[in-house]
Design a protein around this motif. Sequence first.
Motif, PDB file in Angstrom:
ATOM      1  N   LYS A   1       4.845  36.910 -73.257  1.00  0.00           N
ATOM      2  CA  LYS A   1       3.843  36.376 -74.460  1.00  0.00           C
ATOM      3  C   LYS A   1       3.147  35.305 -73.981  1.00  0.00           C
ATOM      4  CE  LYS A   1       5.658  38.722 -78.400  1.00  0.00           C
ATOM      5  NZ  LYS A   1       6.400  38.710 -79.834  1.00  0.00           N
ATOM      6  N   PHE A   2       3.696  34.402 -73.189  1.00  0.00           N
ATOM      7  CA  PHE A   2       2.772  33.446 -72.472  1.00  0.00           C
ATOM      8  C   PHE A   2       2.038  33.972 -71.451  1.00  0.00           C
ATOM      9  CE2 PHE A   2       5.877  30.361 -74.117  1.00  0.00           C
ATOM     10  CZ  PHE A   2       5.035  29.456 -74.833  1.00  0.00           C
ATOM     11  N   ASP A   3       2.440  34.997 -70.688  1.00  0.00           N
ATOM     12  CA  ASP A   3       1.726  35.644 -69.792  1.00  0.00           C
ATOM     13  C   ASP A   3       0.364  36.345 -70.379  1.00  0.00           C
ATOM     14  OD1 ASP A   3       3.101  34.706 -67.746  1.00  0.00           O
ATOM     15  OD2 ASP A   3       4.369  36.564 -67.513  1.00  0.00           O
ATOM     16  N   THR A   4       0.716  37.088 -71.578  1.00  0.00           N
ATOM     17  CA  THR A   4      -0.676  37.683 -71.949  1.00  0.00           C
ATOM     18  C   THR A   4      -1.450  36.863 -72.891  1.00  0.00           C
ATOM     19  OG1 THR A   4       0.915  38.294 -73.822  1.00  0.00           O
ATOM     20  CG2 THR A   4       0.946  39.827 -72.064  1.00  0.00           C
ATOM     21  N   GLY A   5      -0.989  35.676 -73.121  1.00  0.00           N
ATOM     22  CA  GLY A   5      -1.895  34.661 -73.870  1.00  0.00           C
ATOM     23  C   GLY A   5      -1.520  34.762 -75.252  1.00  0.00           C
ATOM     24  N   GLU A   6      -0.683  35.665 -75.775  1.00  0.00           N
ATOM     25  CA  GLU A   6      -0.367  35.547 -77.029  1.00  0.00           C
ATOM     26  C   GLU A   6       0.116  34.266 -77.643  1.00  0.00           C
ATOM     27  OE1 GLU A   6       2.240  38.310 -80.133  1.00  0.00           O
ATOM     28  OE2 GLU A   6       2.214  39.028 -78.198  1.00  0.00           O
ATOM     29  N   TYR A   7       0.885  33.621 -76.579  1.00  0.00           N
ATOM     30  CA  TYR A   7       1.514  32.385 -76.736  1.00  0.00           C
ATOM     31  C   TYR A   7       0.854  31.375 -75.934  1.00  0.00           C
ATOM     32  CZ  TYR A   7       5.670  34.207 -79.372  1.00  0.00           C
ATOM     33  OH  TYR A   7       6.586  34.768 -80.135  1.00  0.00           O
ATOM     34  N   VAL A   8       0.579  30.026 -76.259  1.00  0.00           N
ATOM     35  CA  VAL A   8      -0.131  29.039 -75.319  1.00  0.00           C
ATOM     36  C   VAL A   8       0.751  27.754 -75.509  1.00  0.00           C
ATOM     37  CG1 VAL A   8      -2.202  30.238 -75.013  1.00  0.00           C
ATOM     38  CG2 VAL A   8      -1.538  28.535 -77.039  1.00  0.00           C
ATOM     39  N   LYS A   9       0.991  27.140 -74.641  1.00  0.00           N
ATOM     40  CA  LYS A   9       1.444  25.839 -74.485  1.00  0.00           C
ATOM     41  C   LYS A   9       0.473  24.790 -74.781  1.00  0.00           C
ATOM     42  CE  LYS A   9       3.503  22.483 -71.514  1.00  0.00           C
ATOM     43  NZ  LYS A   9       3.726  22.048 -70.130  1.00  0.00           N
ATOM     44  N   ILE A  10       0.613  23.818 -75.812  1.00  0.00           N
ATOM     45  CA  ILE A  10      -0.238  22.919 -76.382  1.00  0.00           C
ATOM     46  C   ILE A  10       0.501  21.577 -75.899  1.00  0.00           C
ATOM     47  CG2 ILE A  10      -1.141  21.720 -78.088  1.00  0.00           C
ATOM     48  CD1 ILE A  10      -1.898  24.782 -78.053  1.00  0.00           C
ATOM     49  N   PRO A  11      -0.350  20.632 -74.892  1.00  0.00           N
ATOM     50  CA  PRO A  11      -1.574  20.873 -74.506  1.00  0.00           C
ATOM     51  C   PRO A  11      -1.477  21.847 -73.117  1.00  0.00           C
ATOM     52  CG  PRO A  11      -0.874  18.738 -73.883  1.00  0.00           C
ATOM     53  CD  PRO A  11       0.124  19.256 -74.857  1.00  0.00           C
ATOM     54  N   SER A  12      -2.377  22.385 -72.805  1.00  0.00           N
ATOM     55  CA  SER A  12      -2.456  23.324 -71.695  1.00  0.00           C
ATOM     56  C   SER A  12      -3.740  23.615 -71.317  1.00  0.00           C
ATOM     57  CB  SER A  12      -1.666  24.532 -71.773  1.00  0.00           C
ATOM     58  OG  SER A  12      -2.302  25.385 -72.820  1.00  0.00           O
ATOM     59  N   MET A  13      -4.098  24.222 -69.985  1.00  0.00           N
ATOM     60  CA  MET A  13      -5.523  24.614 -69.376  1.00  0.00           C
ATOM     61  C   MET A  13      -5.379  26.091 -68.859  1.00  0.00           C
ATOM     62  SD  MET A  13      -7.634  22.748 -66.747  1.00  0.00           S
ATOM     63  CE  MET A  13      -7.424  23.585 -65.128  1.00  0.00           C
ATOM     64  N   ARG A  14      -6.343  26.899 -69.087  1.00  0.00           N
ATOM     65  CA  ARG A  14      -6.270  28.239 -68.541  1.00  0.00           C
ATOM     66  C   ARG A  14      -7.747  28.673 -68.194  1.00  0.00           C
ATOM     67  NH1 ARG A  14      -3.320  32.776 -72.190  1.00  0.00           N
ATOM     68  NH2 ARG A  14      -1.716  31.332 -71.341  1.00  0.00           N
ATOM     69  N   LYS A  15      -7.518  29.338 -67.078  1.00  0.00           N
ATOM     70  CA  LYS A  15      -8.980  30.088 -66.478  1.00  0.00           C
ATOM     71  C   LYS A  15      -9.019  31.238 -67.250  1.00  0.00           C
ATOM     72  CE  LYS A  15     -11.374  31.046 -62.521  1.00  0.00           C
ATOM     73  NZ  LYS A  15     -11.569  31.018 -61.133  1.00  0.00           N
ATOM     74  N   ILE A  16     -10.385  31.527 -67.989  1.00  0.00           N
ATOM     75  CA  ILE A  16     -10.656  32.566 -68.832  1.00  0.00           C
ATOM     76  C   ILE A  16     -11.670  33.576 -68.118  1.00  0.00           C
ATOM     77  CG2 ILE A  16      -9.580  31.589 -70.860  1.00  0.00           C
ATOM     78  CD1 ILE A  16     -12.321  30.982 -71.847  1.00  0.00           C
ATOM     79  N   GLY A  17     -12.081  32.950 -67.113  1.00  0.00           N
ATOM     80  CA  GLY A  17     -13.301  33.799 -66.441  1.00  0.00           C
ATOM     81  C   GLY A  17     -13.663  33.061 -65.228  1.00  0.00           C
ATOM     82  N   ASP A  18     -14.738  33.812 -64.656  1.00  0.00           N
ATOM     83  CA  ASP A  18     -15.110  33.270 -63.354  1.00  0.00           C
ATOM     84  C   ASP A  18     -15.376  31.625 -63.188  1.00  0.00           C
ATOM     85  OD1 ASP A  18     -15.060  35.760 -62.234  1.00  0.00           O
ATOM     86  OD2 ASP A  18     -17.034  36.287 -62.475  1.00  0.00           O
ATOM     87  N   ASN A  19     -16.215  31.251 -64.244  1.00  0.00           N
ATOM     88  CA  ASN A  19     -16.481  29.827 -64.241  1.00  0.00           C
ATOM     89  C   ASN A  19     -16.212  29.356 -65.668  1.00  0.00           C
ATOM     90  OD1 ASN A  19     -17.618  29.672 -61.424  1.00  0.00           O
ATOM     91  ND2 ASN A  19     -19.118  30.821 -62.462  1.00  0.00           N
ATOM     92  N   LYS A  20     -14.920  29.684 -66.366  1.00  0.00           N
ATOM     93  CA  LYS A  20     -14.630  29.222 -67.373  1.00  0.00           C
ATOM     94  C   LYS A  20     -13.264  28.770 -67.631  1.00  0.00           C
ATOM     95  CE  LYS A  20     -17.713  31.997 -70.542  1.00  0.00           C
ATOM     96  NZ  LYS A  20     -17.746  32.780 -71.510  1.00  0.00           N
ATOM     97  N   TRP A  21     -13.107  27.888 -68.390  1.00  0.00           N
ATOM     98  CA  TRP A  21     -11.524  27.372 -68.455  1.00  0.00           C
ATOM     99  C   TRP A  21     -11.573  26.888 -69.744  1.00  0.00           C
ATOM    100  CZ3 TRP A  21     -14.307  26.847 -63.939  1.00  0.00           C
ATOM    101  CH2 TRP A  21     -13.510  27.166 -62.803  1.00  0.00           C
ATOM    102  N   VAL A  22     -10.469  27.176 -70.613  1.00  0.00           N
ATOM    103  CA  VAL A  22     -10.171  26.586 -71.595  1.00  0.00           C
ATOM    104  C   VAL A  22      -8.969  25.698 -71.788  1.00  0.00           C
ATOM    105  CG1 VAL A  22      -8.655  28.553 -72.267  1.00  0.00           C
ATOM    106  CG2 VAL A  22      -9.883  27.299 -74.046  1.00  0.00           C
ATOM    107  N   VAL A  23      -9.294  24.490 -72.792  1.00  0.00           N
ATOM    108  CA  VAL A  23      -8.131  23.603 -72.629  1.00  0.00           C
ATOM    109  C   VAL A  23      -7.791  23.541 -74.195  1.00  0.00           C
ATOM    110  CG1 VAL A  23      -7.585  21.096 -72.481  1.00  0.00           C
ATOM    111  CG2 VAL A  23      -9.241  22.281 -71.061  1.00  0.00           C
ATOM    112  N   TYR A  24      -6.459  23.734 -74.573  1.00  0.00           N
ATOM    113  CA  TYR A  24      -6.029  23.739 -75.855  1.00  0.00           C
ATOM    114  C   TYR A  24      -5.134  22.420 -76.008  1.00  0.00           C
ATOM    115  CZ  TYR A  24      -6.120  28.966 -75.308  1.00  0.00           C
ATOM    116  OH  TYR A  24      -6.685  30.098 -74.971  1.00  0.00           O
ATOM    117  N   PHE A  25      -5.368  21.861 -77.178  1.00  0.00           N
ATOM    118  CA  PHE A  25      -4.766  20.413 -77.307  1.00  0.00           C
ATOM    119  C   PHE A  25      -4.840  20.230 -79.004  1.00  0.00           C
ATOM    120  CE2 PHE A  25      -9.496  20.224 -76.901  1.00  0.00           C
ATOM    121  CZ  PHE A  25      -9.971  19.460 -77.954  1.00  0.00           C
TER     122      PHE A  25
END
Length: 64
Positions: free
Chosen positions: A13-37
Amino acid sequence: MSTNELLKDIYRKFDTGEYVKIPSMRKIGDNKWVVYFYENGLIHNGIYYTEERAKKKLEQVNGG
């Protein structure tokens, strides 16, 4: 469900993005990153168009 099966399910579920670690950063596109906090007791996310800005935000929320 055995403990090993449960852990595998959680990691999947972490690999598929269903669960995310807080805080964390993930690449979501060619030039996009998301930061969860956390901020003011709520979970937020921010989208950044450079990896450097995303890393800077992650450092800020980690107290660095």
